[in-house]
Design an enzyme around this catalytic site. Structure first.
Site: not given
Ligand code: ARG
Length: 299
Positions: A44, A94, A118, A168, A197, A199, A293
């Site tokens: 991201n 997540n 992930r 996402r 996201h 959030d 998160c």
């Molecule tokens: N580096 C993680 C990703 O890109 C960060 C996730 C952060 N979580 C969130 N809910 N914003 O997936």
């Protein structure tokens, strides 16, 4: 698409927040210690330029402070064991979406992550939630992505879910999410890659008030937010990006745990009657995450 997934204000005919059944407050918080936390790639825009820059000692101290803040807000924090090689596992909002159905049965919908690094986190959470008595729901179409509570957010105290999609998660996931917990979903389309996201740009404060970063959404989504929340507060670009202010965690519509440096958002929250606890999550913002998160609310 089922009647339970709303995409535009026209779909909301006959809907009223007042008539939504109530949802209990979360019973506790799940967190994952940052033993293996790192920024290893760029998933991201926050991660750009941050590969290899994480200060492990500082990250540990910041995580301890976030954990202590949830405890200060009255929640017991339970820990899931970190797994070597899963550098993003600390972001435990997540991998799953968790709630209770109308019969108060505990439900865990498994995420289907966009990135292969992930995807490997999900089995650890599946095992944990199975062990703790949750009914596990796996989406029928394994090709649809869904990033759990990063995109699916409960309306405070109400049986209603706000479902982000665009970067996402895919909107196709939400019909099944709605069915899994027998609760309607309002779809919100994200259009600004920085706010990847839900959030990162949408933070319900109370049942009546929400904090958003408006240009993260398309016009139809903004209309839905304005239609359902009587009070819509906005974060500036600086506070939304630098402090990830919309990624604050609000506990029981009483306490907000917020990244420091977001003075206007902090004031908005106080005016809405929230007690604000400021923390520093700078090492996690390097990865695109802050307080919200770094935990999963349990039911
Ligand atoms: N580096 C993680 C990703 O890109 C960060 C996730 C952060 N979580 C969130 N809910 N914003 O997936």
């Amino acid at each position: 698409m089922s009647r339970n997934v709303y995409r535009t204000v026209t779909d909301l005919k006959g809907f009223s927040l007042k008539n939504c059944p109530s949802m209990p407050d979360p019973s506790g918080v799940l967190m994952c210690a940052p033993d293996f936390y790192d920024v290893l790639d760029v998933k991201n825009p926050f991660m750009a330029g941050q590969v290899g820059t994480v200060n492990r000692g500082l990250a540990r101290r910041q995580w301890e402070e976030v954990k202590a803040s949830f405890e200060a807000a009255g929640k017991t924090v339970t820990l899931i064991d970190p797994v070597p090689g899963l550098e993003d596992m600390v972001f435990c909002a997540n991998q799953t979406f968790v709630g209770v159905d109308p019969k108060m049965e505990k439900v865990c919908v498994l995420g289907q992550m966009r990135h292969s690094s992930r995807k490997r986190e999900v089995p650890a959470f599946e095992a944990w939630f199975k062990d703790h008595g949750y009914r596990i729901v796996k989406l029928k179409d394994s090709g649809v992505s869904f990033e759990g509570s990063g995109d699916a957010i409960w309306h405070p105290g109400k049986r209603l879910i706000w479902g982000g999609h665009g970067f996402r998660s895919q909107h196709e996931a939400y019909d099944e999410v709605a069915r899994a917990v027998e609760s309607p979903v309002v779809l919100l389309k994200l259009v600004n890659e920085r706010f990847y996201h839900l959030d990162t740009c949408f933070c319900p404060l109370t049942s009546e008030a929400v904090l958003i970063y408006p240009s993260a959404f398309d016009a139809a989504s903004l209309e839905l937010i304005l239609k359902i929340f009587p009070i819509v507060l906005t974060a500036s670009e600086g506070e939304a990006v630098r402090s990830m202010a919309c990624n604050a965690a609000v506990v029981d519509a009483k306490t907000a745990i917020l990244q420091k440096g977001a003075a206007s958002v902090s004031r908005h929250m106080s005016v809405m009657g929230l007690k604000v606890l400021e923390v520093d999550t700078s090492e996690y913002i390097k990865s695109g995450g802050s307080v919200y998160c770094m935990k999963m609310f349990l039911y």
